[in-house]
Design a protein around this motif. Structure first.
Motif, PDB file in Angstrom:
ATOM      1  N   ARG A 178      41.402  47.595  43.252  1.00 14.81           N
ATOM      2  CA  ARG A 178      40.186  47.465  42.582  1.00 14.81           C
ATOM      3  C   ARG A 178      40.123  46.390  41.955  1.00 14.81           C
ATOM      4  NH1 ARG A 178      34.715  48.927  43.400  1.00 14.81           N
ATOM      5  NH2 ARG A 178      33.765  48.752  41.413  1.00 14.81           N
ATOM      6  N   ALA A 179      40.799  45.770  41.003  1.00 16.39           N
ATOM      7  CA  ALA A 179      40.829  44.635  40.353  1.00 16.39           C
ATOM      8  C   ALA A 179      40.999  43.411  41.327  1.00 16.39           C
ATOM      9  CB  ALA A 179      42.002  44.445  39.367  1.00 16.39           C
ATOM     10  N   ARG A 180      41.868  43.691  42.183  1.00 15.30           N
ATOM     11  CA  ARG A 180      41.873  42.407  43.200  1.00 15.30           C
ATOM     12  C   ARG A 180      40.710  42.387  44.247  1.00 15.30           C
ATOM     13  NH1 ARG A 180      48.346  43.012  45.242  1.00 15.30           N
ATOM     14  NH2 ARG A 180      48.946  42.279  43.032  1.00 15.30           N
ATOM     15  N   ALA A 181      40.174  43.328  44.394  1.00 15.59           N
ATOM     16  CA  ALA A 181      38.943  43.196  45.463  1.00 15.59           C
ATOM     17  C   ALA A 181      37.865  42.706  44.767  1.00 15.59           C
ATOM     18  CB  ALA A 181      38.581  44.796  45.775  1.00 15.59           C
ATOM     19  N   THR A 182      37.514  42.888  43.425  1.00 10.54           N
ATOM     20  CA  THR A 182      36.413  42.263  42.678  1.00 10.54           C
ATOM     21  C   THR A 182      36.808  40.815  42.318  1.00 10.54           C
ATOM     22  OG1 THR A 182      37.517  43.098  40.437  1.00 10.54           O
ATOM     23  CG2 THR A 182      35.798  44.481  41.720  1.00 10.54           C
ATOM     24  N   ARG A 183      38.150  40.434  42.331  1.00  7.82           N
ATOM     25  CA  ARG A 183      38.449  39.122  42.017  1.00  7.82           C
ATOM     26  C   ARG A 183      38.286  38.254  43.256  1.00  7.82           C
ATOM     27  NH1 ARG A 183      44.089  39.137  40.180  1.00  7.82           N
ATOM     28  NH2 ARG A 183      43.440  40.667  38.785  1.00  7.82           N
TER      29      ARG A 183
ATOM     30  N   PRO B 248      35.731  37.953  45.710  1.00 11.13           N
ATOM     31  CA  PRO B 248      34.572  37.106  45.874  1.00 11.13           C
ATOM     32  C   PRO B 248      34.489  36.184  44.851  1.00 11.13           C
ATOM     33  CG  PRO B 248      34.311  39.716  46.104  1.00 11.13           C
ATOM     34  CD  PRO B 248      35.600  39.465  45.426  1.00 11.13           C
ATOM     35  N   ARG B 249      34.988  36.221  43.684  1.00 17.93           N
ATOM     36  CA  ARG B 249      34.815  35.267  42.546  1.00 17.93           C
ATOM     37  C   ARG B 249      35.892  34.188  43.091  1.00 17.93           C
ATOM     38  NH1 ARG B 249      36.669  38.507  37.841  1.00 17.93           N
ATOM     39  NH2 ARG B 249      35.772  40.566  38.159  1.00 17.93           N
TER      40      ARG B 249
END
Length: 83
Positions: free
Chosen positions: A37-42, A44-45
């Motif tokens: 989850r953390a990698r997925a949100t990172r 797009p950034r």
């Protein structure tokens, strides 16, 4: 306190079990989900940080692969059109 005592002290845990007694496998599954989850949100950034550049269609190697032909009226005309 001396520096040796500070170095021996372990850092604070990132996760803490508040209730229940999870197995090692359950904790590992939770850590895996949170990491994904953390990698997925990172991602797009990271794309936004790179200037939002996208790959050009000219450099897309998938265009070299021929798509299957669909028989029917006008099939000969569609056989040369890129998708």
């Amino acid at each position: 306190m001396s520096n040796a005592a500070d170095q021996q002290r372990s850092p604070a845990p990132y996760l803490q079990v508040v209730r229940g007694d999870p197995s090692n496998e359950e904790v590992a599954a939770l850590v895996t989900v949170l990491t994904a989850r953390a990698r997925a949100t990172r991602a797009p950034r990271a794309a936004a940080a790179s200037g939002g550049r996208t790959r050009s269609a000219w450099s897309d190697r998938a265009q070299l692969v021929r798509h299957p032909l669909a028989p029917g009226p006008g099939a000969w005309r569609n056989s040369l059109r890129p998708r």
